[in-house]
Design an enzyme around this catalytic site. Structure first.
Site, PDB file in Angstrom:
ATOM      1  N   ASN A 272       0.851  -1.184   0.000  1.00 24.61           N
ATOM      2  CA  ASN A 272       0.000   0.000   0.000  1.00 24.61           C
ATOM      3  C   ASN A 272       0.886   1.234   0.000  1.00 24.61           C
ATOM      4  O   ASN A 272       2.035   1.169   0.426  1.00 24.61           O
ATOM      5  CB  ASN A 272      -0.840   0.048   1.286  1.00 24.61           C
ATOM      6  CG  ASN A 272      -1.992  -0.936   1.263  1.00 24.61           C
ATOM      7  OD1 ASN A 272      -1.993  -1.879   0.505  1.00 24.61           O
ATOM      8  ND2 ASN A 272      -2.953  -0.692   2.118  1.00 24.61           N
ATOM      9  N   ARG A 273       0.350   2.339  -0.409  1.00 26.95           N
ATOM     10  CA  ARG A 273       1.052   3.599  -0.322  1.00 26.95           C
ATOM     11  C   ARG A 273       1.051   4.092   1.116  1.00 26.95           C
ATOM     12  O   ARG A 273      -0.018   4.215   1.716  1.00 26.95           O
ATOM     13  CB  ARG A 273       0.257   4.635  -1.112  1.00 26.95           C
ATOM     14  CG  ARG A 273       0.920   5.158  -2.301  1.00 26.95           C
ATOM     15  CD  ARG A 273       0.025   6.215  -2.900  1.00 26.95           C
ATOM     16  NE  ARG A 273      -0.320   5.865  -4.268  1.00 26.95           N
ATOM     17  CZ  ARG A 273       0.545   5.907  -5.266  1.00 26.95           C
ATOM     18  NH1 ARG A 273       1.786   6.278  -5.074  1.00 26.95           N
ATOM     19  NH2 ARG A 273       0.161   5.592  -6.477  1.00 26.95           N
TER      20      ARG A 273
END
Ligand code: C5P
Length: 221
Positions: free
Chosen positions: A30-31
């Site tokens: 995920n960012r």
């Protein structure tokens, strides 16, 4: 926060993304910059707590006065969190990958005439839900985060019920807000009783200080 407001307390924080390997050189993630989670760990230490920060891969320096445990995957993060218990307060700010590749290959997957490989995924453990729903040794105060792009309050209320935590810090991460990787954050605090408190847009450090002050009050510190 008053200095020493959390003296004698153990605060556990997760931060950053997790990396889930596909092969030795590739991963899904995920960012997440880890800025908000690291700021919370730093603020808790400043308030006098003993702090354990379980962090996925980030480029940030370790916050001063904090014991940092570095992990890569969601499974390793859960193991590190469980090893760090008991805690008085647990704040789950990490952006954990919901899925990981079902099979990790030991060798780099080669490009070939057969086209791209299929990527079978399997569910990762939900660290927040696992800890919030522990029968024994549940931290008295469990805080989750919710990064939403729509229906922020409704989703946060549903998340509190589903995960079993006491408080959700919800933020709108739709691209227009610039929260991702930025230094400022606009959050809502959603309580177990459904109550909602909207905070102004603040530096992530200031969000962290206010949150720690709130947690100290809730923990009766
Ligand atoms: O379900 P969702 O990912 O939106 O929930 C976000 C909250 O749950 C965050 O507090 C995050 O740190 C936590 N979480 C977790 N383990 C997961 C997924 C989310 O601890 N596998």
């Amino acid at each position: 926060t008053a200095p020493g407001a959390l003296a004698g307390r153990h605060v556990l924080v997760t931060s950053g993304p997790t990396h889930e390997p596909i092969d030795p050189v590739r991963y899904i993630a995920n960012r997440s910059s880890g800025k908000q989670g690291h700021a919370i760990a730093a603020a808790a230490a400043q308030a006098g707590a003993r702090v354990t920060l379980v962090s996925g891969p980030v480029t940030l320096p370790d916050p001063p006065g904090v014991a940092v445990v570095r992990v890569e995957t969601a499974r390793a993060m859960l193991a590190a969190v469980e090893a760090a218990l008991p805690a008085d307060i647990a704040v789950f700010a990490a952006a954990v990958a919901d899925w990981r590749p079902a099979a990790e290959t030991g060798e780099k997957i080669k490009k070939g005439p057969g086209g791209p490989p299929g990527l079978a995924l399997t569910e990762n453990p939900d660290i927040l839900a696992t800890i919030a729903q522990r029968a024994a040794g549940r931290p008295p105060l469990v805080v989750g985060f919710a990064a939403e792009t729509q229906a922020v309050v409704d989703n946060a209320r549903a998340k509190i019920a589903r995960k079993g935590c006491d408080l959700i810090v919800a933020n709108d991460v739709s691209a227009a807000t610039g929260v991702m990787g930025g230094d400022r954050n606009t959050v809502l605090l959603v309580g177990r009783d459904g109550s909602v408190e909207t905070w102004p847009t603040l530096d992530k450090d200031e969000v962290a200080r206010r949150l720690v002050a709130r947690l100290a009050a809730l923990a009766g510190a």
